[in-house]
Design a protein around this motif. Sequence first.
Motif, short mmCIF file in Angstrom:
data_model
loop_
_atom_site.label_atom_id
_atom_site.label_comp_id
_atom_site.label_asym_id
_atom_site.label_seq_id
_atom_site.Cartn_x
_atom_site.Cartn_y
_atom_site.Cartn_z
N VAL A 1 0.83 -1.20 0.00
CA VAL A 1 0.00 0.00 0.00
C VAL A 1 0.87 1.25 0.00
N ALA A 2 1.94 1.22 0.78
CA ALA A 2 2.83 2.37 0.86
C ALA A 2 3.49 2.66 -0.48
N ALA A 3 3.56 1.66 -1.34
CA ALA A 3 4.25 1.80 -2.62
C ALA A 3 3.35 2.28 -3.74
N ILE A 4 2.05 2.36 -3.50
CA ILE A 4 1.14 2.82 -4.55
C ILE A 4 1.42 4.29 -4.85
N PRO A 5 1.70 4.59 -6.13
CA PRO A 5 2.05 5.96 -6.50
C PRO A 5 0.86 6.92 -6.38
N VAL A 6 1.18 8.18 -6.21
CA VAL A 6 0.14 9.21 -6.18
C VAL A 6 -0.64 9.18 -7.49
N GLY A 7 -1.96 9.28 -7.40
CA GLY A 7 -2.78 9.31 -8.59
C GLY A 7 -3.11 7.94 -9.15
N HIS B 1 0.55 6.38 8.60
CA HIS B 1 0.30 7.29 7.49
C HIS B 1 0.32 6.60 6.13
N LEU B 2 -0.39 5.50 6.03
CA LEU B 2 -0.47 4.80 4.75
C LEU B 2 -1.53 5.45 3.86
N PRO B 3 -1.29 5.46 2.55
CA PRO B 3 -2.28 5.99 1.61
C PRO B 3 -3.38 4.98 1.34
N SER B 4 -4.09 4.58 2.40
CA SER B 4 -5.09 3.52 2.25
C SER B 4 -6.29 3.96 1.42
N HIS B 5 -6.41 5.26 1.17
CA HIS B 5 -7.51 5.73 0.31
C HIS B 5 -7.29 5.29 -1.12
N ARG B 6 -6.07 4.86 -1.46
CA ARG B 6 -5.78 4.43 -2.83
C ARG B 6 -6.13 2.97 -3.04
N VAL B 7 -6.73 2.32 -2.05
CA VAL B 7 -7.16 0.93 -2.21
C VAL B 7 -8.68 0.89 -2.37
N VAL B 8 -9.12 0.31 -3.48
CA VAL B 8 -10.55 0.21 -3.77
C VAL B 8 -10.88 -1.24 -4.09
N ASN B 9 -12.16 -1.55 -4.22
CA ASN B 9 -12.49 -2.93 -4.56
C ASN B 9 -12.36 -3.16 -6.06
N ALA B 10 -12.59 -4.38 -6.48
CA ALA B 10 -12.33 -4.77 -7.87
C ALA B 10 -13.21 -4.02 -8.86
#
Length: 103
Positions: free
Chosen positions: A14-20, A53-62
């Motif tokens: 999750v921490a590795a997911i790029p911005v955007g 402070h993980l960007p967990s908002h960048r995780v969505v369902n399929a």
Amino acid sequence: MGKESFQKEVYAVVAAIPVGKVMTYGHIADLTGHPQYSRRVGQALHHVPAELHLPSHRVVNAQGRLVPGWKAQRELLEKEGVRFKKNGCVDMQTFLWKFMEEL
DNA sequence: CAGATGACCGCAG
DNA sequence: TCTGCGGCCATCT
């Protein structure tokens, strides 16, 4: 591999997911080597300590659907440039993080 | 100990 | 779009 090591791997991805960009629970489960653990990914993120402070908002369902009840998520994503389809789902074709293509 | 529950997934109606 | 069903797995009642 214990259960909390799985949790650590999830956090690392999750921490590795790029911005955007966004990623799905299922894909994260695959990356950790546990293709059937999508539900556990959800649990891990639901209980993640805020101080990481993980960007967990960048995780969505399929389907590109956002987290039920988390009203700030959409705004956070839009701020990063993520656009949504008319049905309210993330435009996965455009914003899904395809990590393979970055190597 | 048996069910219910949940930030899931895919398919179907 | 929403609902249901079967499959999945840890945690909660």
